[in-house]
Design an enzyme around this catalytic site. Sequence first.
Site, PDB file in Angstrom:
ATOM      1  N   GLY A  34     -26.080 -33.022  15.604  1.00  0.00           N
ATOM      2  CA  GLY A  34     -27.502 -32.712  15.420  1.00  0.00           C
ATOM      3  C   GLY A  34     -27.667 -31.217  15.182  1.00  0.00           C
ATOM      4  N   PHE A  35     -28.820 -30.695  15.570  1.00  0.00           N
ATOM      5  CA  PHE A  35     -29.078 -29.277  15.306  1.00  0.00           C
ATOM      6  C   PHE A  35     -28.081 -28.382  16.031  1.00  0.00           C
ATOM      7  CE2 PHE A  35     -33.221 -30.980  14.016  1.00  0.00           C
ATOM      8  CZ  PHE A  35     -33.342 -30.339  12.796  1.00  0.00           C
ATOM      9  N   GLY A  36     -27.853 -28.651  17.321  1.00  0.00           N
ATOM     10  CA  GLY A  36     -26.917 -27.816  18.070  1.00  0.00           C
ATOM     11  C   GLY A  36     -25.502 -27.957  17.534  1.00  0.00           C
ATOM     12  N   VAL A 100     -18.909 -40.144  22.601  1.00  0.00           N
ATOM     13  CA  VAL A 100     -18.207 -39.548  23.751  1.00  0.00           C
ATOM     14  C   VAL A 100     -18.664 -40.261  25.016  1.00  0.00           C
ATOM     15  CG1 VAL A 100     -17.885 -37.448  25.117  1.00  0.00           C
ATOM     16  CG2 VAL A 100     -17.898 -37.331  22.617  1.00  0.00           C
ATOM     17  N   GLU A 196     -48.199 -37.339  14.016  1.00  0.00           N
ATOM     18  CA  GLU A 196     -47.737 -37.441  12.630  1.00  0.00           C
ATOM     19  C   GLU A 196     -47.615 -38.908  12.204  1.00  0.00           C
ATOM     20  OE1 GLU A 196     -45.324 -33.192  12.513  1.00  0.00           O
ATOM     21  OE2 GLU A 196     -44.233 -34.961  13.094  1.00  0.00           O
ATOM     22  N   ALA A 345     -35.957 -27.914  17.880  1.00  0.00           N
ATOM     23  CA  ALA A 345     -34.758 -27.641  17.082  1.00  0.00           C
ATOM     24  C   ALA A 345     -34.272 -26.198  17.244  1.00  0.00           C
ATOM     25  CB  ALA A 345     -35.062 -27.942  15.615  1.00  0.00           C
ATOM     26  N   GLN A 346     -35.203 -25.240  17.282  1.00  0.00           N
ATOM     27  CA  GLN A 346     -34.791 -23.839  17.349  1.00  0.00           C
ATOM     28  C   GLN A 346     -34.044 -23.511  18.636  1.00  0.00           C
ATOM     29  OE1 GLN A 346     -34.506 -21.238  15.397  1.00  0.00           O
ATOM     30  NE2 GLN A 346     -35.167 -22.436  13.661  1.00  0.00           N
TER      31      GLN A 346
END
Length: 498
Positions: A34-36, A100, A196, A345-346
């Site tokens: 994912g993002f990380g 995992v 949304e 996400a940031q």
Amino acid sequence: MAAGDIAPDSADNSADRTVVQRSDRHQVVVIGSGFGGLFGTKALRKADVDVTMVAKTSHHLFQPLLYQVATGILSEGEIAPPTREILATQKNAQVLLGEVTDVDLEQRTVTSHVLGRELVTPYDSLIVAAGAGQSYFGNDHFAEFAPGMKSIDDALELRGRIFGAFEMAELGASRGENVDHLLTFVVVGAGPTGVEMAGQIAELAHRTLTRDFRAISTRQARVILVDAAPQVLPPFGAKLGRWTEEKLEKLGVEVKTGALVSDVDERGLVVKYKDGSSERIEAVAKVWAAGVQANPLGKQLAEQTGAPLDRAGRIAVNPDLTLPGYPEVFVVGDMISLDNLPGVAQVAIQGAKYAAKEIDGRLKGKPAQGPFKYFDKGSMAIISRFRAVAMVGKLRITGVLAWLMWLVVHLFYLTGFKNRVTAVLRWAVSFIGTGRSERTSTEQQIFARVALQRLARGTKELVSEPGEFEERRRAELEARAAEEARLSDENKRGVKTG
Ligand SMILES: Cc1cc2nc3c(=O)[nH]c(=O)nc-3n(C[C@H](O)[C@H](O)[C@H](O)COP(=O)(O)OP(=O)(O)OC[C@H]3O[C@@H](n4cnc5c(N)ncnc54)[C@H](O)[C@@H]3O)c2cc1C
């Protein structure tokens, strides 16, 4: 044997257990794509390390646009490019598919599984970025009837359920039946995802589909957004919350705040209000966008380190994102509890880049960077075409300007040039025109998740064990080939035998 090669485990001797062979270089294992996971891996591209990313999907998922896949605007490929392709030119990175199941902090190994195959990957440094899943607040049985919004499977299932509900309503109405329950859509959770989603279902019903049906009027569809909180978008503050609620109502969304969902079934759900009253809403298509629960790997790490977990299952990490007593293990993104950082996400991207820099710096003998500092770049949520809300520092922005900002930011972070190009085209189709490019849905998309859950051994039930196929099938195939050859050799084809 090259670094990252996979070899059968000689110590164990079991056919389905393999150990990733390590090279002499420093081994970094990254859990999650994912993002990380992705940004952490990319940030290590120049470091003198081998990186092995182990993730349970073969794609990187841009979760903020899942609702657009669910409502037919974008295709799944546009928001979920293959991780392998993204990292193709990063020579020190390898991607391995697997879920995992075990992290052994003492042995420094990560064990993963896919379709009955077990893989053990040793590490010198570890970045855990396994994210979070949906939370039903202890009512996991709701999931059968109200899918969450966390994966491509979820989005495609929801697409099937939403468009399928209109189809079933058309059938029912043409037989003269009451189809109100099919034309009522409920979104649970009025955070950015719920807002949304509700906005897009309303646009579908009141704008996109209006000419496509004969027996029903999609304009009659009800879209209901419910949340136990007293306002929509609580993290955006009262003013933006009120603005959003007004705009949603203008779009035809019924907003029910202070409404706690107490039961969900195939045909509808029950909400309880603060004054003690309750209401049953008949609705076949329901979306759960209400809560998150950190990945269960957090619990495992907590048990091994004594680090506490918060109510959402997030693990408390040191200020440098490492685990207490294990400076070689970093945890980033949605899994961590640190200084009330939000699950966005940031936080994952910046945390993963910080961890990568720290690993590289240590190898180069540089001093530690000091505590991780999150830089808040702002938040935004889209309500409908041309309408969004954004918070950047003290600025509060609404309307077209916020929507344009949303467009630019999402294009910037969408992975891959070709995805950006096609996304712009599809947005033009949906936002300037009235169409949706991705309305395809199938029965399998709707029912596969529940059907798989009902298989006692899950997907393992559908594949042979390693080695089983060859043993069982080889003899069968050899016998069939011998019989074919005999018939030809003895000229017996076309000859009546009986
Ligand atoms: C619908 C939705 C909308 C969102 N909208 C926004 C938004 O507009 N703006 C914003 O900033 N944030 C948004 N977020 C939040 C944002 O997506 C997350 O904060 C971010 O993805 C967290 O990154 P992560 O790396 O911690 O986890 P993820 O990005 O979730 O990645 C986790 C990875 O770990 C893998 N994984 C999980 N378990 C295992 C395992 N056992 N073994 C191997 N791999 C595993 C997963 O497959 C995945 O690749 C949204 C989230 C959702 C669900």
